[in-house]
Each structure stands twice: as C-alpha cells, then as structure tokens.
Design a protein around this motif. Structure first.
Motif, PDB file in Angstrom:
ATOM      1  N   LEU A  48       0.790  -1.238  -0.126  1.00 62.57           N
ATOM      2  CA  LEU A  48       0.039  -0.160  -0.019  1.00 62.57           C
ATOM      3  C   LEU A  48       0.627   1.315   0.021  1.00 62.57           C
ATOM      4  O   LEU A  48       0.546   2.145  -0.701  1.00 62.57           O
ATOM      5  N   THR A  49       2.004   1.193   0.690  1.00 62.63           N
ATOM      6  CA  THR A  49       2.732   2.542   0.832  1.00 62.63           C
ATOM      7  C   THR A  49       3.519   2.696  -0.424  1.00 62.63           C
ATOM      8  O   THR A  49       3.687   3.816  -1.009  1.00 62.63           O
ATOM      9  N   PHE A  50       3.781   1.444  -1.063  1.00 62.58           N
ATOM     10  CA  PHE A  50       4.460   1.554  -2.342  1.00 62.58           C
ATOM     11  C   PHE A  50       3.542   2.305  -3.404  1.00 62.58           C
ATOM     12  O   PHE A  50       3.907   3.167  -4.201  1.00 62.58           O
ATOM     13  N   ALA A  51       2.375   1.891  -3.308  1.00 65.76           N
ATOM     14  CA  ALA A  51       1.367   2.170  -4.302  1.00 65.76           C
ATOM     15  C   ALA A  51       1.103   3.810  -4.485  1.00 65.76           C
ATOM     16  O   ALA A  51       0.863   4.568  -5.335  1.00 65.76           O
ATOM     17  N   VAL A  52       1.046   4.270  -3.173  1.00 69.25           N
ATOM     18  CA  VAL A  52       0.904   5.680  -2.842  1.00 69.25           C
ATOM     19  C   VAL A  52       2.183   6.524  -3.232  1.00 69.25           C
ATOM     20  O   VAL A  52       2.028   7.600  -3.648  1.00 69.25           O
ATOM     21  N   THR A  53       3.351   6.073  -2.728  1.00 67.36           N
ATOM     22  CA  THR A  53       4.483   6.819  -2.963  1.00 67.36           C
ATOM     23  C   THR A  53       5.426   6.636  -4.291  1.00 67.36           C
ATOM     24  O   THR A  53       6.113   7.446  -4.650  1.00 67.36           O
ATOM     25  N   ARG A  54       4.760   5.428  -4.945  1.00 67.60           N
ATOM     26  CA  ARG A  54       5.332   5.364  -6.390  1.00 67.60           C
ATOM     27  C   ARG A  54       4.317   5.037  -7.414  1.00 67.60           C
ATOM     28  O   ARG A  54       4.213   3.833  -8.027  1.00 67.60           O
ATOM     29  N   PRO A  55       3.262   5.943  -7.571  1.00 67.41           N
ATOM     30  CA  PRO A  55       2.079   5.628  -8.201  1.00 67.41           C
ATOM     31  C   PRO A  55       2.367   5.318  -9.693  1.00 67.41           C
ATOM     32  O   PRO A  55       1.406   4.558 -10.162  1.00 67.41           O
ATOM     33  N   LEU A  56       3.290   5.895 -10.325  1.00 67.84           N
ATOM     34  CA  LEU A  56       3.337   5.449 -11.637  1.00 67.84           C
ATOM     35  C   LEU A  56       4.002   4.122 -12.127  1.00 67.84           C
ATOM     36  O   LEU A  56       3.900   3.682 -12.994  1.00 67.84           O
ATOM     37  N   ARG A  57       4.249   3.472 -10.883  1.00 67.29           N
ATOM     38  CA  ARG A  57       5.085   2.148 -10.922  1.00 67.29           C
ATOM     39  C   ARG A  57       3.710   1.087 -10.722  1.00 67.29           C
ATOM     40  O   ARG A  57       4.329  -0.105 -10.814  1.00 67.29           O
ATOM     41  N   VAL A  58       2.680   1.419 -10.260  1.00 67.38           N
ATOM     42  CA  VAL A  58       1.770   0.592  -9.861  1.00 67.38           C
ATOM     43  C   VAL A  58       0.391   0.451 -10.475  1.00 67.38           C
ATOM     44  O   VAL A  58      -0.198   1.708 -10.748  1.00 67.38           O
ATOM     45  N   ARG A  59       0.026  -0.694 -11.165  1.00 70.29           N
ATOM     46  CA  ARG A  59      -1.074  -0.642 -11.893  1.00 70.29           C
ATOM     47  C   ARG A  59      -2.492  -1.212 -11.216  1.00 70.29           C
ATOM     48  O   ARG A  59      -3.481  -1.170 -11.921  1.00 70.29           O
TER      49      ARG A  59
END
Length: 393
Positions: free
Chosen positions: A220-231
């Motif tokens: 979840l933290t990765f999705a919020v802080t790296r939004p361009l990498r998460v589909r």
C-alpha cells in the motif's frame, strides 16, 4: 524440458520419472540411460556412445549397461516395456511417441537459484516466473520466504495461473529468507526502496502489487509513494495498523501481542506462526513440518522479535485515501490471524476498492480461497491492462 509419453512424464530437472503423476524411484544410472535414450529417440544409440557420454570417468561394463536398460524397462508398465528396443550387438533405441513440454513456471521459480539486487548495502533476493505485458509482485507476509511459499500447493498453483498472463515476481524482504540478514530490521520507507530496487532490476513496465498480511502495508505504501509504477493493488488478509487502538478495535490486543512475543522468545522454530495461516482442516502432518522449516528459514528469533516491533509501529491509515490504483481487498470472515474488521476498514477508506469476503479462516487465500484470489487477480490484471499506461519519469 519435460517429456511425456503415454502415462509417463520424464523430468530431467527434478530427476524424476512420474507414472500417472506418481514418482517412480530409479537408480541414478538407470535414470541417465532412460533420459539419454528419450532425448535421442530419433536414432539408434550404440553402446559405446552410452558408455562414453554417460560415464566418461568411470569403468562401466557392458553387463552393467544391460542391467541399467533392463531396470529402465522394469520401471515401465509391462505393456510399455517394448518402448525400449534392443538392437542386438549394436545398441538401444526409444521408439515411443513423445510430447515435449515447457517446464512449469512455478516449479522453475522454486528450484532456480535466486537473483540478487543491491539496495543500499543490502542484497535483496528475488525470483521471477512467466512473461507478460505487466508484472505481478507477490509481497509475502511476516517472515515467510519465497522458496518456502512456493512449496505450498496453493501458492504454486497461483503462480502457475498468473504466469500465463503476466510475469510474477517474488522477493524476500531484507532480514528474511535468502536476503541479507541485517543488524536491525528497516522501517517501511527502506522496504519501499528495496521493492523499487527489485522492480528496477527486472525493468518492470508496471506492476500489480499483491500484499499478503504484513506485506499489505508495504504494498500500500509503495502504491501511494510510487504511483506511476503501480497498475493495481490487492490486499489479502491485510491490515493498515497491526495493534488495536480506540479507533481501531480490529487490531491485535495487548494480550495477543504479549503471547506472540513469548512464543518468539521461547519457542521460535516450532512453526506456530506459519501454522496459523493454514486453515485447521488443512493442517496435516506434512504442513506442520513445512511450517517449522519455513519459520526457521525465514528469520532468527531476534529478527522475528524486531519484525514484530516494526509491525507494531506501522499505521498507514493516513495513506488509504491517497491510493489511486484499482484496488481489491480480500478477507476471510473467520480469519484468526488478522480479523476481518481490518479488511473492511481498508476497503472503506481506499477510493473505489472492491471488498471480497469469503467464509472460513483462509488467511492467505492459498487453500479453499485460492480460486477466489486467482479470479480477482486475473480481473485486476485485465483492468490494469485496459487503463492507459502511465509514462515513467
């Protein structure tokens, strides 16, 4: 490559002959002879060639070779023993119809040596399986390592299904599994950097993150802080905050936390924390052995205590409203590890999140819940593929 002929499956990677799916024990020399004859089935293989190619540094008599061929025949059913044909005073030939199959992606991932990427001064271990236009990253929970996870039938079947549509990526969080042991386990931002290092190493075009249990806050933290990498984002038996609070009654109580601390300090390695992810009706003797081994491989007692303290400090609830990727939350209503209220709280705060609840106690959705998990992840992959692809900067 695996070869199939009739009811038989010859698997050089595993060094197995399976008959109707069941392994049949073969002596090493016998397996080598059978494999060589099947591989060279298009021609007669002379005796001297077999001796030269299979045992170049050993003295093997003609009688020993004949016995190896005889034992290979006896490993087949009586009606099929003519598949190994003897040409008098010349050699041998395999004469059956053979179908070549690619190796199973889940098996390949489990058996391959892990790859490593540097994240700061730490080596992070990872594995991949399959190919596709998108990646699926399985963010495992607690101290469970990727090798041990792939020993679970539900996990290997999930990887098998997903790898037909996407590349599947697994990794061991620093301090656990095959990744470097560390003096102190990291905070969440460091783990985000580790995951980013893995995605950089495999040149990920975009990923659907699947966070299991304690892996949920990291995903979840990765999705919020790296939004361009998460589909896409899937949270399975996950939580935003582990410990209970006045505004979070679904978290772990003080008594539950104290009990876990005591087990780690005095009983770690018996497998209790990983047995907990197995529904009671599936908890067989082999799974108890698996849980103990996986716990021992995953982390030391000291690392497990530090991991618990790190988890108790996690509270990613302020990030939930900032998730922009398509999201699905899956939770078992009788989950004894992370109560279902945690999943409901996640789905209530993540914009547009789909909540999927199933009856029972399948915490990781790798037993009775696996078909549901597979269906939801394939649907999430389809949604992600249909969305415009963001440009990486």
């Amino acid at each position: 490559m695996t070869w199939r002929f009739g009811a038989y499956e010859l698997d050089p990677a595993r060094r197995e002959l399976r008959v109707a799916g069941e392994p049949r024990a073969l002596q090493p020399q016998v397996f080598e002879v059978l494999t060589y004859l099947v591989r060279n089935r298009h021609r007669l293989v002379v005796k001297d060639e077999l001796l030269r190619e299979l045992w170049p540094d050993a003295i093997v008599t003609d009688a020993s070779l004949q016995r190896a061929v005889s034992l290979a025949r006896r490993a087949l059913r009586p009606a099929d023993r003519g598949l190994l044909r003897t040409h008098a005073r010349q050699g041998y030939r395999f004469v059956g119809e053979v179908v070549e199959t690619e190796p199973d992606p889940a098996d390949t991932a489990a058996e391959a040596r892990p790859a490593y990427v540097r994240s700061g001064d730490v080596h992070v271990a990872y594995r991949t399986a399959g190919h596709g236009p998108l990646d699926v990253v399985l963010v495992l929970g607690w101290s469970l390592g990727m090798r041990a996870a792939l020993e679970l039938r539900g996990a290997s079947e999930l990887v098998r299904a997903l790898s037909a549509r996407a590349r599947v990526i697994l990794f061991d969080k620093r301090g656990t599994g095959a990744s470097d042991r560390v003096k102190a386990l990291p905070e969440l931002p460091q783990r985000v950097e580790d995951l980013e290092a893995v995605l950089d190493a495999v040149r990920s075009p975009g990923a659907v993150l699947v966070g299991f249990s304690e892996g949920g806050p990291l995903a979840l933290t990765f999705a919020v802080t790296r939004p361009l990498r998460v589909r896409g984002l899937a949270l399975v038996g996950a939580f935003a905050r582990m410990s209970a609070a006045p505004d979070h009654p679904a978290g772990w109580s003080g008594a539950e936390i104290a009990s876990l601390r005591a087990y780690i300090a005095r009983g770690w390695g018996a497998g209790a924390t990983l047995q907990a992810i197995v529904p009671a009706r599936h908890l067989s003797a082999p799974l108890r052995v698996w849980a103990a081994r996986a716990e021992q491989e995953g982390a030391s007692p000291g690392a497990a205590l530090e991991l618990l303290e790190m988890n108790l400090g996690i509270d990613v609830r302020p990030l939930l409203a900032r998730v922009r990727a398509p999201a699905v939350v899956l939770h078992a209503t009788g989950d004894h590890v992370v109560r279902v209220g945690n999943g409901r709280a996640l789905a209530a705060e993540i914009p547009g999140a789909r909540l999927v609840e199933v009856p029972g106690e399948d915490h990781a959705f790798l037993f009775g819940g696996r078909p549901t998990l597979e269906r939801e992840l394939l649907a999430l992959l389809a949604r992600a593929a249909a969305r415009p692809r963001p440009a990486l900067t």
